[in-house]
Design a protein around this motif. Structure first.
Motif, PDB file in Angstrom:
ATOM      1  N   TYR A   1       0.833  -1.209   0.000  1.00  0.00           N
ATOM      2  CA  TYR A   1       0.000   0.000   0.000  1.00  0.00           C
ATOM      3  C   TYR A   1       0.861   1.251   0.000  1.00  0.00           C
ATOM      4  O   TYR A   1       1.963   1.254   0.577  1.00  0.00           O
ATOM      5  CB  TYR A   1      -0.928   0.015   1.221  1.00  0.00           C
ATOM      6  CG  TYR A   1      -2.036  -1.009   1.115  1.00  0.00           C
ATOM      7  CD1 TYR A   1      -3.181  -0.754   0.362  1.00  0.00           C
ATOM      8  CD2 TYR A   1      -1.928  -2.239   1.741  1.00  0.00           C
ATOM      9  CE1 TYR A   1      -4.191  -1.691   0.251  1.00  0.00           C
ATOM     10  CE2 TYR A   1      -2.941  -3.197   1.639  1.00  0.00           C
ATOM     11  CZ  TYR A   1      -4.065  -2.908   0.889  1.00  0.00           C
ATOM     12  OH  TYR A   1      -5.053  -3.847   0.775  1.00  0.00           O
TER      13      TYR A   1
ATOM     14  N   ALA B   1      -4.881 -14.035  -4.077  1.00  0.00           N
ATOM     15  CA  ALA B   1      -5.955 -13.168  -3.565  1.00  0.00           C
ATOM     16  C   ALA B   1      -7.292 -13.909  -3.627  1.00  0.00           C
ATOM     17  O   ALA B   1      -8.096 -13.848  -2.695  1.00  0.00           O
ATOM     18  CB  ALA B   1      -6.028 -11.869  -4.365  1.00  0.00           C
ATOM     19  N   ARG B   2      -7.509 -14.630  -4.704  1.00  0.00           N
ATOM     20  CA  ARG B   2      -8.770 -15.393  -4.818  1.00  0.00           C
ATOM     21  C   ARG B   2      -8.855 -16.462  -3.720  1.00  0.00           C
ATOM     22  O   ARG B   2      -9.899 -16.662  -3.111  1.00  0.00           O
ATOM     23  CB  ARG B   2      -8.872 -16.031  -6.211  1.00  0.00           C
ATOM     24  CG  ARG B   2     -10.189 -16.742  -6.448  1.00  0.00           C
ATOM     25  CD  ARG B   2     -10.239 -17.395  -7.799  1.00  0.00           C
ATOM     26  NE  ARG B   2     -10.442 -16.461  -8.895  1.00  0.00           N
ATOM     27  CZ  ARG B   2     -11.618 -15.945  -9.245  1.00  0.00           C
ATOM     28  NH1 ARG B   2     -12.705 -16.259  -8.571  1.00  0.00           N
ATOM     29  NH2 ARG B   2     -11.712 -15.120 -10.261  1.00  0.00           N
TER      30      ARG B   2
ATOM     31  N   PHE C   1     -11.586  -5.968 -10.489  1.00  0.00           N
ATOM     32  CA  PHE C   1     -10.955  -7.073  -9.750  1.00  0.00           C
ATOM     33  C   PHE C   1     -11.961  -7.725  -8.793  1.00  0.00           C
ATOM     34  O   PHE C   1     -12.131  -8.946  -8.784  1.00  0.00           O
ATOM     35  CB  PHE C   1      -9.744  -6.525  -8.989  1.00  0.00           C
ATOM     36  CG  PHE C   1      -9.211  -7.423  -7.915  1.00  0.00           C
ATOM     37  CD1 PHE C   1      -8.586  -8.617  -8.222  1.00  0.00           C
ATOM     38  CD2 PHE C   1      -9.326  -7.071  -6.571  1.00  0.00           C
ATOM     39  CE1 PHE C   1      -8.080  -9.449  -7.237  1.00  0.00           C
ATOM     40  CE2 PHE C   1      -8.830  -7.889  -5.575  1.00  0.00           C
ATOM     41  CZ  PHE C   1      -8.207  -9.090  -5.905  1.00  0.00           C
TER      42      PHE C   1
ATOM     43  N   VAL D   1      -1.235  -8.991  -1.657  1.00  0.00           N
ATOM     44  CA  VAL D   1      -0.363 -10.088  -2.095  1.00  0.00           C
ATOM     45  C   VAL D   1       0.971  -9.473  -2.527  1.00  0.00           C
ATOM     46  O   VAL D   1       1.001  -8.461  -3.244  1.00  0.00           O
ATOM     47  CB  VAL D   1      -1.019 -10.883  -3.260  1.00  0.00           C
ATOM     48  CG1 VAL D   1      -0.057 -11.941  -3.793  1.00  0.00           C
ATOM     49  CG2 VAL D   1      -2.317 -11.542  -2.788  1.00  0.00           C
TER      50      VAL D   1
ATOM     51  N   LEU E   1      -6.573  -6.550   1.607  1.00  0.00           N
ATOM     52  CA  LEU E   1      -6.314  -7.775   0.845  1.00  0.00           C
ATOM     53  C   LEU E   1      -5.041  -7.468   0.076  1.00  0.00           C
ATOM     54  O   LEU E   1      -5.026  -6.568  -0.768  1.00  0.00           O
ATOM     55  CB  LEU E   1      -7.476  -8.080  -0.108  1.00  0.00           C
ATOM     56  CG  LEU E   1      -7.235  -9.219  -1.105  1.00  0.00           C
ATOM     57  CD1 LEU E   1      -6.898 -10.533  -0.402  1.00  0.00           C
ATOM     58  CD2 LEU E   1      -8.461  -9.427  -2.000  1.00  0.00           C
TER      59      LEU E   1
ATOM     60  N   GLY F   1      -3.368 -16.421  -8.257  1.00  0.00           N
ATOM     61  CA  GLY F   1      -4.638 -16.811  -7.645  1.00  0.00           C
ATOM     62  C   GLY F   1      -4.639 -16.737  -6.124  1.00  0.00           C
ATOM     63  O   GLY F   1      -5.562 -17.229  -5.474  1.00  0.00           O
TER      64      GLY F   1
ATOM     65  N   GLY G   1      -0.821 -12.692  -9.417  1.00  0.00           N
ATOM     66  CA  GLY G   1      -1.236 -13.370 -10.653  1.00  0.00           C
ATOM     67  C   GLY G   1      -1.240 -14.882 -10.533  1.00  0.00           C
ATOM     68  O   GLY G   1      -1.323 -15.605 -11.524  1.00  0.00           O
TER      69      GLY G   1
HETATM   70  C1  COA Z   1      -5.111  -6.660  -5.887  1.00  0.00           C
HETATM   71  C2  COA Z   1      -4.231  -7.833  -5.440  1.00  0.00           C
HETATM   72  C3  COA Z   1      -4.608  -8.242  -4.023  1.00  0.00           C
HETATM   73  C4  COA Z   1      -4.443  -9.034  -6.403  1.00  0.00           C
HETATM   74  O1  COA Z   1      -3.723 -10.165  -5.924  1.00  0.00           O
HETATM   75  P1  COA Z   1      -3.420 -11.440  -6.871  1.00  0.00           P
HETATM   76  O2  COA Z   1      -3.008 -12.578  -5.989  1.00  0.00           O
HETATM   77  O3  COA Z   1      -2.481 -11.060  -7.934  1.00  0.00           O
HETATM   78  O4  COA Z   1      -4.860 -11.729  -7.494  1.00  0.00           O
HETATM   79  P2  COA Z   1      -5.316 -13.143  -8.132  1.00  0.00           P
HETATM   80  O5  COA Z   1      -4.150 -13.749  -8.835  1.00  0.00           O
HETATM   81  O6  COA Z   1      -5.959 -13.987  -7.068  1.00  0.00           O
HETATM   82  O7  COA Z   1      -6.416 -12.675  -9.160  1.00  0.00           O
HETATM   83  C5  COA Z   1      -7.800 -12.934  -8.971  1.00  0.00           C
HETATM   84  C6  COA Z   1      -8.555 -12.471 -10.200  1.00  0.00           C
HETATM   85  O8  COA Z   1      -8.539 -11.044 -10.297  1.00  0.00           O
HETATM   86  C7  COA Z   1      -7.937 -10.628 -11.532  1.00  0.00           C
HETATM   87  N1  COA Z   1      -7.093  -9.453 -11.206  1.00  0.00           N
HETATM   88  C8  COA Z   1      -5.959  -9.449 -10.482  1.00  0.00           C
HETATM   89  N2  COA Z   1      -5.508  -8.176 -10.315  1.00  0.00           N
HETATM   90  C9  COA Z   1      -6.398  -7.375 -10.967  1.00  0.00           C
HETATM   91  C10 COA Z   1      -6.483  -5.974 -11.166  1.00  0.00           C
HETATM   92  N3  COA Z   1      -5.584  -5.120 -10.663  1.00  0.00           N
HETATM   93  N4  COA Z   1      -7.547  -5.502 -11.890  1.00  0.00           N
HETATM   94  C11 COA Z   1      -8.487  -6.346 -12.407  1.00  0.00           C
HETATM   95  N5  COA Z   1      -8.447  -7.694 -12.238  1.00  0.00           N
HETATM   96  C12 COA Z   1      -7.416  -8.204 -11.530  1.00  0.00           C
HETATM   97  C13 COA Z   1      -7.114 -11.816 -11.992  1.00  0.00           C
HETATM   98  O9  COA Z   1      -6.991 -11.819 -13.383  1.00  0.00           O
HETATM   99  C14 COA Z   1      -7.932 -12.973 -11.477  1.00  0.00           C
HETATM  100  O10 COA Z   1      -9.036 -13.262 -12.323  1.00  0.00           O
HETATM  101  P3  COA Z   1      -9.237 -14.762 -12.877  1.00  0.00           P
HETATM  102  O11 COA Z   1      -9.175 -15.668 -11.682  1.00  0.00           O
HETATM  103  O12 COA Z   1     -10.587 -14.703 -13.516  1.00  0.00           O
HETATM  104  O13 COA Z   1      -8.093 -14.960 -13.802  1.00  0.00           O
HETATM  105  C15 COA Z   1      -2.731  -7.448  -5.496  1.00  0.00           C
HETATM  106  O14 COA Z   1      -2.447  -6.903  -6.763  1.00  0.00           O
HETATM  107  C16 COA Z   1      -2.306  -6.438  -4.425  1.00  0.00           C
HETATM  108  O15 COA Z   1      -1.901  -6.827  -3.327  1.00  0.00           O
HETATM  109  N6  COA Z   1      -2.410  -5.124  -4.734  1.00  0.00           N
HETATM  110  C17 COA Z   1      -1.992  -4.062  -3.783  1.00  0.00           C
HETATM  111  C18 COA Z   1      -2.934  -3.952  -2.617  1.00  0.00           C
HETATM  112  C19 COA Z   1      -4.356  -3.670  -3.051  1.00  0.00           C
HETATM  113  O16 COA Z   1      -4.616  -2.769  -3.835  1.00  0.00           O
HETATM  114  N7  COA Z   1      -5.311  -4.459  -2.480  1.00  0.00           N
HETATM  115  C20 COA Z   1      -6.713  -4.359  -2.769  1.00  0.00           C
HETATM  116  C21 COA Z   1      -7.345  -3.196  -2.131  1.00  0.00           C
HETATM  117  S1  COA Z   1      -7.786  -3.461  -0.472  1.00  0.00           S
END
Ligand code: COA
Length: 181
Positions: free
Chosen positions: A25, A105-106, A135, A95, A93, A103, A101
Motif C-alpha cells: 500500500y 488473492a482469490r 478485480f 499479495v 487484501l 490466484g 497473478g
Molecule cells: C489486488 C491484489 C490483491 C491481487 O492479488 P493477486 O493474488 O495477484 O490476485 P489473483 O491472482 O488472485 O487474481 C484474482 C482475479 O482477479 C484478476 N485481477 C488481479 N488483479 C487485478 C487488477 N488489478 N484488476 C483487475 N483484475 C485483476 C485476476 O486476473 C484474477 O481473475 P481470474 O481468476 O478470472 O483470472 C494485489 O495486486 C495487491 O496486493 N495489490 C496491492 C494492494 C491492493 O490494492 N489491495 C486491494 C485493495 S484493499
C-alpha cells in the motif's frame, strides 16, 4: 514446487503482516502497525494469511459490524467492531508483488467467504478505488454505490458479496403459529 498454505493468522505473524502491508500500500493508505496488531488480537477469526516457504506473501483481514454503510473510518481500528455483527468488512487484501497473478488473492477471499458463511454472516462488504472495481467483480462482488468516504483524497466505491441464508432457516411456518395442548 512451492506450496501455498492459507491459514488463520497467529500473533507471531505480526512482523510479516506489517512488512507486507507496507510493501503493498502507498504511505497514505497503509494501515499502521498498531492497527494490524489490533486486528490480529481482537478478530483472528477474520484474518488469514498465505504462506510460501515460511514467508507471509498474502493476507486478508476483516472486522464485523451490524452496519451496511461502511464509510466510518474508525472501524479500521476495530472501533465499533462487533464479533457477532451481521456483516464482515474487508480492510486489507494484499499479495506480495512477486507472488501476484497466481490466484492467491482469490484463495484468501474464498477462505474468508467460507468462514463468513460458517458464521452465518449476511454480506461481505468493502470499499475500493476505481481501478479495483473490476478485480472485485471477478471475485464475485457486486457494485453497491459510490462511497461518501474521501479517505486519502480518492474516490471510493462500496462493493458487496451476499452470502446464502443459513439452510436451517425454515420459513414455511413464519406466517402461522400453533400450539398443541
Ligand atoms: C489486488 C491484489 C490483491 C491481487 O492479488 P493477486 O493474488 O495477484 O490476485 P489473483 O491472482 O488472485 O487474481 C484474482 C482475479 O482477479 C484478476 N485481477 C488481479 N488483479 C487485478 C487488477 N488489478 N484488476 C483487475 N483484475 C485483476 C485476476 O486476473 C484474477 O481473475 P481470474 O481468476 O478470472 O483470472 C494485489 O495486486 C495487491 O496486493 N495489490 C496491492 C494492494 C491492493 O490494492 N489491495 C486491494 C485493495 S484493499
Amino acid at each position: 514446487m512451492k506450496t501455498i498454505e492459507i491459514r488463520r493468522v497467529e500473533r507471531s505473524d505480526l512482523n510479516g503482516c506489517v512488512l507486507l502491508e507496507e510493501r503493498c500500500y502507498s504511505p497514505i493508505e497503509v494501515a499502521p502497525r498498531d492497527f494490524i496488531a489490533k486486528r490480529i488480537e481482537i478478530y483472528p477469526d477474520g484474518f488469514y494469511v498465505a504462506e510460501v516457504n515460511g514467508e507471509i506473501v498474502g493476507m486478508i483481514n476483516t472486522g464485523a459490524t451490524h452496519k451496511d454503510d461502511i464509510t466510518d473510518e474508525e472501524l479500521k481500528y476495530l472501533i465499533g467492531h462487533v464479533r457477532n455483527g451481521k456483516n464482515n468488512v474487508i480492510f486489507s487484501l494484499a499479495v506480495h508483488p512477486e507472488h501476484r497473478g497466481k490466484g492467491i488473492a482469490r484463495m484468501l477471499m474464498d477462505k474468508i467467504i467460507e468462514v463468513a458463511e460458517g458464521k452465518e454472516k449476511q454480506k461481505i462488504l468493502l470499499l475500493c478505488k476505481d481501478n479495483l472495481v473490476e478485480f472485485y467483480t471477478a471475485l464475485g462482488f457486486e457494485y453497491v454505490n459510490p462511497s461518501n468516504s474521501d479517505f486519502g483524497g480518492f474516490t471510493w466505491h462500496q462493493m458487496e458479496h451476499k452470502l446464502p441464508e443459513p439452510t436451517w432457516i425454515d420459513t414455511s411456518h413464519h406466517n402461522s403459529a400453533s400450539l398443541s395442548i
